[in-house]
Structures are given as C-alpha cells and as structure tokens.
Design a protein around this motif. Sequence first.
Motif, PDB file in Angstrom:
ATOM      1  N   THR A   6       0.844  -1.197   0.000  1.00  0.00           N
ATOM      2  CA  THR A   6       0.000   0.000   0.000  1.00  0.00           C
ATOM      3  C   THR A   6       0.876   1.243   0.000  1.00  0.00           C
ATOM      4  O   THR A   6       2.062   1.202   0.341  1.00  0.00           O
ATOM      5  CB  THR A   6      -0.905   0.029   1.243  1.00  0.00           C
ATOM      6  N   ASN A   7       0.280   2.373  -0.384  1.00  0.00           N
ATOM      7  CA  ASN A   7       1.009   3.640  -0.352  1.00  0.00           C
ATOM      8  C   ASN A   7       1.455   3.978   1.059  1.00  0.00           C
ATOM      9  O   ASN A   7       2.518   4.546   1.260  1.00  0.00           O
ATOM     10  CB  ASN A   7       0.151   4.767  -0.925  1.00  0.00           C
ATOM     11  N   GLN A  27       4.002   4.415  -6.993  1.00  0.00           N
ATOM     12  CA  GLN A  27       4.611   4.361  -5.663  1.00  0.00           C
ATOM     13  C   GLN A  27       6.085   4.758  -5.711  1.00  0.00           C
ATOM     14  O   GLN A  27       6.580   5.410  -4.794  1.00  0.00           O
ATOM     15  CB  GLN A  27       4.436   2.973  -5.057  1.00  0.00           C
TER      16      GLN A  27
END
Length: 72
Positions: A6-7, A27
């Motif tokens: 995830t970010n 990302q």
Amino acid sequence: MEQLITNDEIVHQPITEDLLAKATPAQLTLLLFNGCCDFIKRGEDALNKKDYEQTNVWVQKAQSIISEFRCT
C-alpha cells in the motif's frame, strides 16, 4: 502471486530492494517525491545552521530528483 504494497507502507517503511521491486510506478514516484521533500528540509535545516556546504549537498540532491521528474 506477488503481494502488492500500500502507499502507506511505501511512506513508512525503510527503502529496501524488496520494497522497490514490489512498488508500482506511482509508488516509486511517491518515494522520489518524499525523498525530494526530505532533502529540501535537510537543506533548510543546514542553512539555518549556516552550514552552507551541507546545504549545497542537500539542495543538489533535491535538484537531481526534480530534474529527473522534468525529463520523464
């Protein structure tokens, strides 16, 4: 199947080869942007301490990232 990250994980984890291998292009851009912001902050801190040589080092690192963004 390879697990995506995830970010939030990108921003809060130390950067490792494994993290870079799993990161999406977006990302990776976020990592570079955050690194650039960090370099600018470090440059500002060095400037406030009147450490002009170190200020230059941090500003050049930030400029390198910005130049890369402009070229891509």
